[in-house]
Design a protein around this motif. Structure first.
Motif, PDB file in Angstrom:
ATOM      1  N   GLU A   3       0.698  -1.508   0.305  1.00 11.95           N
ATOM      2  CA  GLU A   3      -0.122   0.351   0.236  1.00 11.95           C
ATOM      3  C   GLU A   3       0.979   0.803  -0.160  1.00 11.95           C
ATOM      4  OE1 GLU A   3      -3.599   2.138   0.228  1.00 11.95           O
ATOM      5  OE2 GLU A   3      -3.072   0.146  -0.758  1.00 11.95           O
ATOM      6  N   ALA A   4       2.186   0.861   0.938  1.00 14.54           N
ATOM      7  CA  ALA A   4       2.765   1.748   0.716  1.00 14.54           C
ATOM      8  C   ALA A   4       4.057   2.828  -0.670  1.00 14.54           C
ATOM      9  CB  ALA A   4       4.266   2.455   2.385  1.00 14.54           C
ATOM     10  N   LEU A   5       4.319   1.512  -1.112  1.00 19.38           N
ATOM     11  CA  LEU A   5       5.015   1.794  -2.767  1.00 19.38           C
ATOM     12  C   LEU A   5       3.572   2.291  -3.683  1.00 19.38           C
ATOM     13  CD1 LEU A   5       6.963   1.275  -4.308  1.00 19.38           C
ATOM     14  CD2 LEU A   5       6.146  -0.769  -5.008  1.00 19.38           C
ATOM     15  N   SER A   6       2.165   1.491  -2.949  1.00 15.85           N
ATOM     16  CA  SER A   6       1.131   2.430  -3.983  1.00 15.85           C
ATOM     17  C   SER A   6       0.713   3.877  -4.122  1.00 15.85           C
ATOM     18  CB  SER A   6      -0.233   1.568  -4.556  1.00 15.85           C
ATOM     19  OG  SER A   6      -0.805   1.838  -5.168  1.00 15.85           O
ATOM     20  N   GLU A   7       1.060   4.544  -2.988  1.00 18.96           N
ATOM     21  CA  GLU A   7       0.482   5.651  -2.499  1.00 18.96           C
ATOM     22  C   GLU A   7       2.176   5.976  -3.338  1.00 18.96           C
ATOM     23  OE1 GLU A   7      -1.560   7.378  -1.231  1.00 18.96           O
ATOM     24  OE2 GLU A   7      -2.717   5.297  -1.001  1.00 18.96           O
ATOM     25  N   TYR A   8       3.444   5.542  -3.281  1.00 17.25           N
ATOM     26  CA  TYR A   8       4.394   6.364  -3.700  1.00 17.25           C
ATOM     27  C   TYR A   8       4.138   6.392  -5.175  1.00 17.25           C
ATOM     28  CZ  TYR A   8       9.451   7.771  -4.209  1.00 17.25           C
ATOM     29  OH  TYR A   8      10.649   8.177  -3.972  1.00 17.25           O
ATOM     30  N   GLN A   9       3.729   5.429  -5.250  1.00 13.76           N
ATOM     31  CA  GLN A   9       4.454   5.814  -7.218  1.00 13.76           C
ATOM     32  C   GLN A   9       2.882   6.424  -7.745  1.00 13.76           C
ATOM     33  OE1 GLN A   9       4.197   1.337  -7.957  1.00 13.76           O
ATOM     34  NE2 GLN A   9       6.819   1.419  -7.850  1.00 13.76           N
ATOM     35  N   ASP A  10       2.152   6.245  -6.788  1.00 16.65           N
ATOM     36  CA  ASP A  10       1.057   7.487  -7.541  1.00 16.65           C
ATOM     37  C   ASP A  10       1.556   9.191  -7.858  1.00 16.65           C
ATOM     38  OD1 ASP A  10      -1.788   8.055  -8.252  1.00 16.65           O
ATOM     39  OD2 ASP A  10      -2.623   8.603  -5.992  1.00 16.65           O
ATOM     40  N   LYS A  11       0.274   9.209  -8.823  1.00 16.89           N
ATOM     41  CA  LYS A  11       0.734  10.922  -9.706  1.00 16.89           C
ATOM     42  C   LYS A  11       0.180  11.802  -8.646  1.00 16.89           C
ATOM     43  CE  LYS A  11       2.958   8.820 -12.379  1.00 16.89           C
ATOM     44  NZ  LYS A  11       5.096   9.067 -12.700  1.00 16.89           N
ATOM     45  N   SER A  12      -0.707  11.422  -8.243  1.00 17.16           N
ATOM     46  CA  SER A  12      -1.092  12.320  -7.078  1.00 17.16           C
ATOM     47  C   SER A  12      -0.512  13.627  -6.461  1.00 17.16           C
ATOM     48  CB  SER A  12      -2.590  11.923  -6.170  1.00 17.16           C
ATOM     49  OG  SER A  12      -1.774  11.278  -5.511  1.00 17.16           O
ATOM     50  N   GLY A  13      -1.063  15.003  -6.412  1.00 16.50           N
ATOM     51  CA  GLY A  13      -0.646  15.601  -5.367  1.00 16.50           C
ATOM     52  C   GLY A  13      -0.312  15.360  -4.056  1.00 16.50           C
ATOM     53  N   GLN A  14      -1.120  14.344  -3.987  1.00 14.64           N
ATOM     54  CA  GLN A  14      -0.440  13.644  -2.232  1.00 14.64           C
ATOM     55  C   GLN A  14       0.890  12.627  -2.547  1.00 14.64           C
ATOM     56  OE1 GLN A  14      -3.955  12.117  -0.124  1.00 14.64           O
ATOM     57  NE2 GLN A  14      -2.784  11.587   1.745  1.00 14.64           N
ATOM     58  N   SER A  15       0.326  12.149  -3.361  1.00 18.45           N
ATOM     59  CA  SER A  15       1.807  11.395  -3.719  1.00 18.45           C
ATOM     60  C   SER A  15       2.892  11.925  -3.978  1.00 18.45           C
ATOM     61  CB  SER A  15       1.835  10.702  -5.021  1.00 18.45           C
ATOM     62  OG  SER A  15       2.575   9.695  -4.616  1.00 18.45           O
ATOM     63  N   SER A  16       3.117  13.362  -4.602  1.00 19.54           N
ATOM     64  CA  SER A  16       4.066  14.198  -4.638  1.00 19.54           C
ATOM     65  C   SER A  16       4.578  14.882  -3.911  1.00 19.54           C
ATOM     66  CB  SER A  16       3.774  15.159  -5.934  1.00 19.54           C
ATOM     67  OG  SER A  16       4.390  16.287  -6.013  1.00 19.54           O
ATOM     68  N   LYS A  17       3.917  15.054  -2.596  1.00 22.45           N
ATOM     69  CA  LYS A  17       4.401  15.946  -1.270  1.00 22.45           C
ATOM     70  C   LYS A  17       4.260  14.493  -0.762  1.00 22.45           C
ATOM     71  CE  LYS A  17       0.810  18.876  -0.862  1.00 22.45           C
ATOM     72  NZ  LYS A  17      -0.124  19.743   0.238  1.00 22.45           N
ATOM     73  N   LEU A  18       4.517  13.254  -0.393  1.00 25.57           N
ATOM     74  CA  LEU A  18       5.296  11.567   0.025  1.00 25.57           C
ATOM     75  C   LEU A  18       6.680  11.302  -0.075  1.00 25.57           C
ATOM     76  CD1 LEU A  18       4.995   9.290   1.583  1.00 25.57           C
ATOM     77  CD2 LEU A  18       3.900   8.628   0.393  1.00 25.57           C
ATOM     78  N   ARG A  19       6.217  11.422  -1.840  1.00 28.58           N
ATOM     79  CA  ARG A  19       8.144  11.510  -1.971  1.00 28.58           C
ATOM     80  C   ARG A  19       9.117  12.536  -1.970  1.00 28.58           C
ATOM     81  NH1 ARG A  19       4.356  10.116  -7.405  1.00 28.58           N
ATOM     82  NH2 ARG A  19       5.205  12.240  -7.562  1.00 28.58           N
ATOM     83  N   LYS A  20       8.793  13.649  -1.596  1.00 32.56           N
ATOM     84  CA  LYS A  20       9.297  14.709  -1.498  1.00 32.56           C
ATOM     85  C   LYS A  20       9.823  14.221   0.183  1.00 32.56           C
ATOM     86  CE  LYS A  20       9.444  19.749  -1.267  1.00 32.56           C
ATOM     87  NZ  LYS A  20       9.004  21.284  -1.662  1.00 32.56           N
ATOM     88  N   ILE A  21       9.126  14.194   1.069  1.00 38.07           N
ATOM     89  CA  ILE A  21       9.119  14.235   2.169  1.00 38.07           C
ATOM     90  C   ILE A  21      10.700  13.071   2.511  1.00 38.07           C
ATOM     91  CG2 ILE A  21       8.606  13.027   4.830  1.00 38.07           C
ATOM     92  CD1 ILE A  21       5.834  14.460   4.484  1.00 38.07           C
ATOM     93  N   ILE A  22       9.715  11.666   1.787  1.00 38.25           N
ATOM     94  CA  ILE A  22      11.187  10.716   2.051  1.00 38.25           C
ATOM     95  C   ILE A  22      12.267  10.881   0.805  1.00 38.25           C
ATOM     96  CG2 ILE A  22      11.047   8.294   0.901  1.00 38.25           C
ATOM     97  CD1 ILE A  22       7.980   7.352   0.489  1.00 38.25           C
ATOM     98  N   ASP A  23      12.554  11.738  -0.116  1.00 44.02           N
ATOM     99  CA  ASP A  23      13.432  12.197  -0.089  1.00 44.02           C
ATOM    100  C   ASP A  23      14.524  12.951   0.408  1.00 44.02           C
ATOM    101  OD1 ASP A  23      13.023  10.746  -2.533  1.00 44.02           O
ATOM    102  OD2 ASP A  23      12.341  12.364  -4.092  1.00 44.02           O
ATOM    103  N   GLU A  24      14.259  14.155   0.949  1.00 45.23           N
ATOM    104  CA  GLU A  24      14.223  14.635   2.445  1.00 45.23           C
ATOM    105  C   GLU A  24      15.047  13.512   3.359  1.00 45.23           C
ATOM    106  OE1 GLU A  24      12.013  17.780   3.204  1.00 45.23           O
ATOM    107  OE2 GLU A  24      11.534  18.765   1.461  1.00 45.23           O
ATOM    108  N   ILE A  25      14.597  12.897   3.472  1.00 49.38           N
ATOM    109  CA  ILE A  25      14.824  12.007   4.853  1.00 49.38           C
ATOM    110  C   ILE A  25      16.471  11.587   4.079  1.00 49.38           C
ATOM    111  CG2 ILE A  25      14.462   9.648   6.227  1.00 49.38           C
ATOM    112  CD1 ILE A  25      11.571  11.153   6.374  1.00 49.38           C
ATOM    113  N   CYS A  26      15.932  10.638   3.298  1.00 45.81           N
ATOM    114  CA  CYS A  26      17.407  10.007   1.909  1.00 45.81           C
ATOM    115  C   CYS A  26      18.121  11.091   2.235  1.00 45.81           C
ATOM    116  CB  CYS A  26      16.831   9.849   1.068  1.00 45.81           C
ATOM    117  SG  CYS A  26      15.311   8.285   1.111  1.00 45.81           S
TER     118      CYS A  26
END
Length: 245
Positions: A218-241
């Motif tokens: 479910e987390a991977l699906s949310e991460y790969q989703d193209k929605s605006g919410q997913s974009s925010k999630l990817r940005k947070i994960i990238d910052e953590i990495c």
């Protein structure tokens, strides 16, 4: 070897000073799990600790007790006897597997005795994968179980094949799946969650539930989703990495 020596030293004390009987103090942690205060000779300890333990008060096995002994036999021995076989997750199927391999299991266990020469014992220990114990090793538990497994079957034969007359003090270790969520599923009668944590099986495919994998998917699906919410999630994960680097 430090842990091994500690366990053996504690076992020697129990034999000499307490007639081989002792109790463990337990405490409940913040998660609601019960733990022993002392790790030596603990049911939550290492491989040798678990292998050395028997209950002081033995009970008649009966057919129910025999079932759980067979479930434990499968857990400890299926990879030894059929290393390429896909693991069975249904208890009744595990019991059937042990019945099919009973003669072979007993034959291995019967050779684990003082009367067996080193030349005969060496290939048996090789087959049981007796090597240097690791963190999650079950080497000592496997050997201790086989010795007791042979003993209870001898007692079974001596008592006219009546399991109600066979006694044992062998602890049966079972590993639960996401134990906290198992309690939640049972209390809330949530059938979907119960299947995910293996309180229930899916009658259509009988596959083993894996709640952690479902969450990861479910987390991977949310991460790969193209929605605006997913974009925010990817940005947070990238910052953590980037921070961890």
């Amino acid at each position: 070897f430090r842990t091994v020596n500690s366990n053996l030293k504690q076992a020697r004390k129990n034999l000499l000073y307490s007639c081989n009987v002792f109790w463990h103090p337990w405490f409940c942690d913040w998660r609601g799990r019960f733990n022993t205060r002392v790790n030596e000779l603990s049911p939550q300890g290492d491989d040798l600790s678990k292998a050395l333990l028997l209950f002081t008060e033995w009970n008649e096995l009966g057919e129910g007790g025999k079932k759980w002994v067979y479930v434990r036999a499968y857990d400890l021995l299926h990879k030894i006897i059929e290393p390429d076989e896909v693991k069975r997750h249904i208890f009744d199927e595990q019991v059937s597997w042990v019945k099919q391999h009973l003669d072979e299991i007993l034959k291995i266990g019967e050779r684990l005795s003082r009367s067996t020469s080193n030349e005969e014992l060496e290939p048996i220990l090789d087959r049981l994968e007796v090597t240097k114990p690791g963190r999650k090793s079950e080497i000592f538990q496997r050997i201790a179980f086989l010795i007791e497994f042979v003993r209870i079957h001898r007692e079974y034969e001596l008592n006219n094949q009546d399991w109600s007359k066979v006694k044992s003090g062998l602890p049966i270790h079972l590993d639960a799946s996401c134990n906290g969520f198992q309690h939640i599923a049972a209390l809330t009668r949530n059938e979907k969650l119960a299947k995910s944590v293996n309180l229930l099986y899916d009658e259509e495919d009988m596959a083993k539930g894996d709640l952690y994998q479902e969450v990861a998917d479910e987390a991977l699906s949310e991460y790969q989703d193209k929605s605006g919410q997913s974009s925010k999630l990817r940005k947070i994960i990238d910052e953590i990495c980037q921070t961890e680097e």
